[in-house]
Each structure stands twice: as C-alpha cells, then as structure tokens.
Design an enzyme around this catalytic site. Sequence first.
Site, PDB file in Angstrom:
ATOM      1  N   ARG A 151       0.833  -1.030   0.201  1.00 43.23           N
ATOM      2  CA  ARG A 151      -0.089   0.036   0.049  1.00 43.23           C
ATOM      3  C   ARG A 151       0.775   1.188  -0.051  1.00 43.23           C
ATOM      4  NH1 ARG A 151      -3.341  -3.137  -1.421  1.00 43.23           N
ATOM      5  NH2 ARG A 151      -5.470  -3.343  -0.465  1.00 43.23           N
ATOM      6  N   GLU A 192      -3.621   7.283  -4.311  1.00 47.44           N
ATOM      7  CA  GLU A 192      -3.696   6.828  -5.791  1.00 47.44           C
ATOM      8  C   GLU A 192      -5.405   7.069  -6.093  1.00 47.44           C
ATOM      9  OE1 GLU A 192      -2.132   2.678  -4.971  1.00 47.44           O
ATOM     10  OE2 GLU A 192      -4.113   2.027  -5.298  1.00 47.44           O
ATOM     11  N   HIS A 225      -1.361  -0.043  -9.923  1.00 45.25           N
ATOM     12  CA  HIS A 225      -1.930  -1.014  -8.695  1.00 45.25           C
ATOM     13  C   HIS A 225      -2.558  -2.246  -9.500  1.00 45.25           C
ATOM     14  CE1 HIS A 225      -3.975  -1.325  -4.722  1.00 45.25           C
ATOM     15  NE2 HIS A 225      -3.610  -2.631  -5.120  1.00 45.25           N
TER      16      HIS A 225
HETATM   17  C1  8YV Z   1      -6.600  -5.019  -5.670  1.00 50.42           C
HETATM   18  C2  8YV Z   1      -4.927  -5.446  -3.808  1.00 50.42           C
HETATM   19  O1  8YV Z   1      -6.410  -4.921  -7.138  1.00 50.42           O
HETATM   20  O2  8YV Z   1      -5.978  -7.608  -3.115  1.00 50.42           O
HETATM   21  C3  8YV Z   1      -5.463  -6.315  -2.828  1.00 50.42           C
HETATM   22  O3  8YV Z   1      -5.241  -5.913  -1.628  1.00 50.42           O
HETATM   23  O4  8YV Z   1      -4.246  -4.654  -3.610  1.00 50.42           O
HETATM   24  C4  8YV Z   1      -5.380  -5.566  -5.252  1.00 50.42           C
HETATM   25  O5  8YV Z   1      -5.415  -6.973  -5.678  1.00 50.42           O
HETATM   26  C5  8YV Z   1      -7.111  -3.746  -5.282  1.00 50.42           C
HETATM   27  O6  8YV Z   1      -7.120  -3.768  -4.045  1.00 50.42           O
HETATM   28  C6  8YV Z   1      -8.579  -3.771  -5.677  1.00 50.42           C
HETATM   29  O7  8YV Z   1      -9.382  -4.227  -4.880  1.00 50.42           O
END
Ligand code: 8YV
Length: 328
Positions: free
Chosen positions: A241, A270, A288
């Site tokens: 993150r 973001e 992302h």
């Molecule tokens: C997602 C992610 O694409 O799973 C997670 O925690 O960061 C990614 O796989 C994103 O969070 C959208 O939901």
Amino acid sequence: MNAKPKIYIPRPNFPQVIERLQSHFEVVHNQADQEVLREQFLAQASLVDGLLTTGSDVINGELLKVCPGLKICANMAVGFNNFDLDAMTRAGVLATNTPDVLTETTADFGFALLMACSRRLVESEHFLRDQQWKQWRFDLLAGQDVHGTTLGIIGMGRIGQAIAKRASKGFDMKVLYHNRSQLPASTENDCGARWVELAELLAQSDHVMLALPYSREAHHMIGARELAMMKPGGHLINIARGGLIDEEALVDALASGHLGGFALDVFEGEPKINPRLLTQKKVVLTPHIASSTLQTRLKMSNLAADNLISFFAHRKAITPLNPQVLEF
Ligand code: 8YV
C-alpha cells in the site's frame, strides 16, 4: 415471494459475474470508467443490503451511519485497510476479502518490478523509443544484478512467502525477512528465508520489497531514516500500500544518489500521483495492477460474489474478516 436483496457494485466488473449476481440479487452497478463521487457512493450504498467493494472504496463510520440496511461488504481484494473493521463489527456489517486466489499472481508481479527496476527496463524502453540509441556502449543503461544478491522482504504473509520462494529457488538469492512474528522453522526452510530485525534487513539487502498490510501504525514506516539505512544503490519495491512509504523522502533518497532505484505499484492518494515521482528516472511506476491477470481478477470477483451469495442464502461466508457478526 420475498424481494431479492439489493447489492451495489460501484466499479466496473466482469459481466459474467454481474450476470451471476443478477440471478440472486437486484444489482445496481457502475460500468463506467469513471470513479463515482463519494456522495453518489453513499447515496447508492444507503439503498442496498450488500456492497461488492474494491480496495479503493472506503467503508467507515460516515458510511455506516447513512446505511442502516447494509449487511455485508464483500471486498474484491485481500487487503482491507479500506474497511473500518471495528466500526463494521459494531454495526453488525459482515466484511469479507479475497485471500489466496491472488497470491502467486501478485508475487509474480513483485518479481517483475524487482527485475524491471534493477535492470532499468522502463528507462531503457523510453531511451530506445526516443531514438537516443547511437551505438553499443559498455555501460549503456547498466543496471544491478538480481541473481545471487540479497532480497529483504518486509511482511512475510502468503505473498511475501511466494516472493521468497521465487528469489531463493529461482534466482539463488539470499532472502531476509522482517515480520511481526518469526515463521516456524519449516516455513522458513521452504522459503529459504531468515528472520532479521528491520534495521539489519535494510542494511544488508540489495533490494527491499514491501509485502505487508497497511495499518495506521505502519504509516510511512519507510521514511528518510529507514531509506538512509538502506545500502547505497539499493532498490525499493512496493506492492503493498502506498501509505507505507513517505514518497517525498523516497524521491529525495533517489535524487541524492543514495538509492539505486525504486518500483511502485501502489501510491499514497492513488489514483493521484505525487508529481515528483513522475519526473524520476530509474523508477518503475504501475497503476496498482499486481493482481491483474484476467484469470486471477476473475477468481477474485467470483470469490467476492460467492461471499455475497452464501451470506444471503445461508448466513455464511467463505472468507469472513469479522465472523463474529455471523453469530448474532
Ligand atoms: C486489488 C490489492 O486489485 O488485493 C489487494 O489487496 O491490492 C489488489 O489485488 C485492489 O485492492 C482492488 O481491490
């Protein structure tokens, strides 16, 4: 006949999953490639029994206050820092996520960023496209080795372990990790990784990869002090993150020549990007997409849908985050 429960999907999703959900629910969804405004999101959420959210949809006290009918938020993500889990539990709202199905795909991408950053892949492509390539040179866009070097992984959950295996088994790397708790010896052996204090990891690693969940306590855990502790010429990769890194300090560490490069798939704030990041060479920036293969995103979407279906049909969930809610 009872009316179908209502669910809201605020972002584009697989048509086949939406179709599946439509046989169980009255579905309101936004397929436009345009983020809905928060007021719109709150207004829609206040009318439904369930939400299929992503990591960018914040479920907090403000939302829960205006959504008395909300019963479940199924996150299409393994990370759930967008959820105020305590507030959801107090409000009796079930939270679910999508672990496991994205582990290997996300680890692949972490490795891709590590390779791309160390070997200056993106910068090289820009150089070529800009027609700057005049002749072979001994030091043309020279990068750093990945094989045989030391990788430090911060956060050794499922994804961290999958990255460690790639590094130790495939690239003959020495793997150090830092995690709140040390893993059992058998898991460490499987991963070819050794637990060390954070300071030692930063000092010893040629490449540092962040694979830990975001929490308020971990906010800017990599700042000027930690960057200064990294090896000169080292690389930092973040697939976790954005808020884990102080981006201003990161750019300063690169500009001063201390860092060799960095690769980020996640950003604080973001999809807005700190403009200073965009002006740097020796960096790789992606929007992302670590879990983004169609196969994996479909698995994530279906798992989120399964959680919604199972909850409304049987008051059960496949991957609940606050299962105590199901006991009331
Ligand atoms: C997602 C992610 O694409 O799973 C997670 O925690 O960061 C990614 O796989 C994103 O969070 C959208 O939901």
